[in-house]
Design a protein around this motif. Structure first.
Motif, PDB file in Angstrom:
ATOM      1  N   ARG A 109       3.622  -1.099  -9.674  1.00  0.00           N
ATOM      2  CA  ARG A 109       2.356  -1.396  -9.022  1.00  0.00           C
ATOM      3  C   ARG A 109       1.825  -2.726  -9.528  1.00  0.00           C
ATOM      4  O   ARG A 109       1.753  -2.949 -10.736  1.00  0.00           O
ATOM      5  CB  ARG A 109       1.369  -0.278  -9.360  1.00  0.00           C
ATOM      6  N   LEU A 110       1.459  -3.628  -8.618  1.00  0.00           N
ATOM      7  CA  LEU A 110       0.894  -4.925  -8.975  1.00  0.00           C
ATOM      8  C   LEU A 110      -0.551  -4.992  -8.510  1.00  0.00           C
ATOM      9  O   LEU A 110      -0.848  -4.689  -7.349  1.00  0.00           O
ATOM     10  CB  LEU A 110       1.691  -6.062  -8.345  1.00  0.00           C
ATOM     11  N   VAL A 111      -1.441  -5.383  -9.415  1.00  0.00           N
ATOM     12  CA  VAL A 111      -2.853  -5.595  -9.091  1.00  0.00           C
ATOM     13  C   VAL A 111      -3.215  -7.014  -9.518  1.00  0.00           C
ATOM     14  O   VAL A 111      -2.998  -7.393 -10.676  1.00  0.00           O
ATOM     15  CB  VAL A 111      -3.776  -4.588  -9.808  1.00  0.00           C
ATOM     16  N   THR A 134       1.954  -0.253 -14.023  1.00  0.00           N
ATOM     17  CA  THR A 134       0.975  -1.070 -13.328  1.00  0.00           C
ATOM     18  C   THR A 134       0.850  -2.404 -14.051  1.00  0.00           C
ATOM     19  O   THR A 134       0.542  -2.445 -15.244  1.00  0.00           O
ATOM     20  CB  THR A 134      -0.399  -0.382 -13.282  1.00  0.00           C
ATOM     21  N   THR A 153      -3.242   1.953  -4.081  1.00  0.00           N
ATOM     22  CA  THR A 153      -3.974   1.580  -5.295  1.00  0.00           C
ATOM     23  C   THR A 153      -5.403   1.180  -4.971  1.00  0.00           C
ATOM     24  O   THR A 153      -6.345   1.578  -5.677  1.00  0.00           O
ATOM     25  CB  THR A 153      -3.250   0.434  -6.007  1.00  0.00           C
ATOM     26  N   VAL A 194      -1.273  -5.726 -14.172  1.00  0.00           N
ATOM     27  CA  VAL A 194      -2.547  -6.301 -13.760  1.00  0.00           C
ATOM     28  C   VAL A 194      -2.587  -7.761 -14.188  1.00  0.00           C
ATOM     29  O   VAL A 194      -2.453  -8.063 -15.381  1.00  0.00           O
ATOM     30  CB  VAL A 194      -3.743  -5.547 -14.386  1.00  0.00           C
ATOM     31  N   VAL A 234       1.412  -8.716  -3.798  1.00  0.00           N
ATOM     32  CA  VAL A 234       0.838  -7.391  -4.040  1.00  0.00           C
ATOM     33  C   VAL A 234       1.248  -6.377  -2.978  1.00  0.00           C
ATOM     34  O   VAL A 234       1.236  -5.168  -3.226  1.00  0.00           O
ATOM     35  CB  VAL A 234      -0.705  -7.449  -4.133  1.00  0.00           C
ATOM     36  N   SER A 265      -4.111  -5.393  -4.047  1.00  0.00           N
ATOM     37  CA  SER A 265      -3.020  -4.499  -4.427  1.00  0.00           C
ATOM     38  C   SER A 265      -2.520  -3.771  -3.192  1.00  0.00           C
ATOM     39  O   SER A 265      -2.953  -4.068  -2.069  1.00  0.00           O
ATOM     40  CB  SER A 265      -3.478  -3.503  -5.508  1.00  0.00           C
ATOM     41  N   ASP A 266      -1.637  -2.822  -3.388  1.00  0.00           N
ATOM     42  CA  ASP A 266      -1.148  -2.024  -2.274  1.00  0.00           C
ATOM     43  C   ASP A 266      -2.250  -1.076  -1.800  1.00  0.00           C
ATOM     44  O   ASP A 266      -3.184  -0.762  -2.552  1.00  0.00           O
ATOM     45  CB  ASP A 266       0.087  -1.226  -2.696  1.00  0.00           C
ATOM     46  N   CYS A 280      -5.373  -4.019   1.606  1.00  0.00           N
ATOM     47  CA  CYS A 280      -4.935  -4.514   0.296  1.00  0.00           C
ATOM     48  C   CYS A 280      -6.058  -5.192  -0.471  1.00  0.00           C
ATOM     49  O   CYS A 280      -5.807  -5.798  -1.526  1.00  0.00           O
ATOM     50  CB  CYS A 280      -3.774  -5.496   0.471  1.00  0.00           C
ATOM     51  N   ALA A 336     -10.219  -7.245  -5.868  1.00  0.00           N
ATOM     52  CA  ALA A 336      -8.896  -6.824  -6.315  1.00  0.00           C
ATOM     53  C   ALA A 336      -7.962  -6.834  -5.128  1.00  0.00           C
ATOM     54  O   ALA A 336      -8.347  -6.485  -4.005  1.00  0.00           O
ATOM     55  CB  ALA A 336      -8.965  -5.430  -6.926  1.00  0.00           C
TER      56      ALA A 336
END
Length: 362
Positions: free
Chosen positions: A208-210, A179, A235, A181, A201, A231-232, A80, A229
């Motif tokens: 989608r979360l960043v 997404t 991503t 961000v 995240v 995220s998942d 992640c 960064a």
């Protein structure tokens, strides 16, 4: 809250202007209130760790230890985490790697996300927060400007407004097929990092979360370029495919690992608490001794203030040895805005005295 479409109108803000421009060619002659890097950094122990890494410069960088350290710091799997050459690189990766038919960028905020999206040919809609609301985000995900966006970018706390948006308001912007961000470059300057979405995240929100982080501000590493960064895994892998080989230098990796250690996190938390006290002192002195008033409820290591002749005042303050950040390069702000970095009380006292002498007294 209002929206704004394509740039290009007269007086369009310069998205590539940043606070460091106020210091160029000035050497050490100006007290820096234009750049939001914590004064007196990096600390000696961090300088030593970075210097020690120079012994291995003949080898190609190996980011595995730093990645593990960042993952452990946030309680996330390594998959992640993506280490980047400053948070600014992450904006470019996001613009190039992720699908987005229409991006909504919440302003006023740091301008690099929009600049990167436009450079990648993305359609960008500006969502402008209002001074009447203290530049706070209203938690309506289907409000004008967000309804059709499949990518939303927002800062928290936001540069230059210093607003800390509630995590719930940000989470309400998440939806399937979008997404979200969140630029948390200054979150480690907030005591307890309250309102952070970093822990979410790995799941729990639709779409989608960043979350983006920077080590530049708290640790004084602007010249080293290190951020990351969260995220998942899917991503993160997509972003990584757009990075060059060895994107982060060995000294920057050493800094990332060091800044995630328990002692460093404790030092950052203490610095955040001291910064909050220094900010309160700055706001009090501005209110008591000058005509400047801060917008909203500042929560970051800088404040946004208004003056009817801000450009004139900024020039007068340069003559008196202070560099202030102009606000008119941020979409949603005009020529009457200035951003001031929070410094220690002695610096604040000198600043307020100079403001009064320059004609900004109460």
């Amino acid at each position: 809250m209002s929206t704004q479409g394509e740039p290009g109108e007269p007086g369009e803000p310069d998205l590539r202007h940043h606070g460091d421009a106020e210091l160029r060619d000035a050497g050490a002659s100006l007290t820096d209130l234009a750049v939001n890097v914590r004064a007196g950094t990096p600390p000696p122990w961090l300088r030593s760790r970075i210097a020690a890494s120079l012994e291995g410069l003949a080898a190609y960088p190996d980011g595995r230890a730093a990645r593990r350290a960042v993952a452990a710091r946030h309680g996330l799997p390594e998959e992640c985490v993506l280490l980047t050459s400053g948070a600014a690189e992450a904006f470019v990766l996001l613009a190039r790697a992720l699908p987005a038919a229409e991006a909504a960028v919440v302003h006023p905020q740091f301008t690099e996300p929009e600049a990167a999206l436009r450079a990648a040919g993305r359609t960008v809609r500006r969502v402008l927060l209002s001074e009447r609301d203290g530049f706070r985000l209203t938690p309506s995900p289907r409000q004008a400007g967000f309804a059709t966006a499949d990518l939303v970018v927002v800062g928290n706390p936001t540069n230059p407004t210093s607003v800390l948006h509630p995590a719930g308001a940000l989470a309400s912007l998440a939806r399937a097929g979008r997404t979200l961000v969140v630029d948390e470059a200054f979150m480690d300057a907030v005591p307890d990092e309250r309102e952070s979405l970093a822990a979410r995240v790995a799941g729990g929100l639709p779409g989608r979360l960043v979350v983006l982080r920077s080590l530049t501000k708290t640790w004084g590493l602007a010249g080293l370029r290190i951020g990351y960064a969260l995220s998942d895994p899917e991503t993160i892998a997509a972003l990584a495919r757009h990075q060059p080989l060895w994107p982060v230098s060995s000294p920057a990796l050493a800094a990332a690992e060091a800044c995630c250690e328990p002692a460093a996190l404790a030092e950052a938390e203490q610095a955040a608490k001291e910064g909050a006290a220094d900010r309160a002192y700055l706001l009090d002195q501005l209110s008591r001794r000058t005509a400047l008033r801060a917008a909203g409820q500042p929560e970051a290591p800088f404040v946004l203030v208004r003056h009817p002749r801000a450009a004139w005042l900024r020039a007068r303050m340069r003559e008196r040895g202070f560099a202030l950040r102009r606000g008119d390069t941020f979409p949603g702000l005009g020529p009457e805005w200035l951003r001031l970095a929070v410094r220690d009380r002695e610096t604040t006292d000198r600043l307020v005295q100079a403001l009064s002498a320059a004609g900004a007294g109460s």
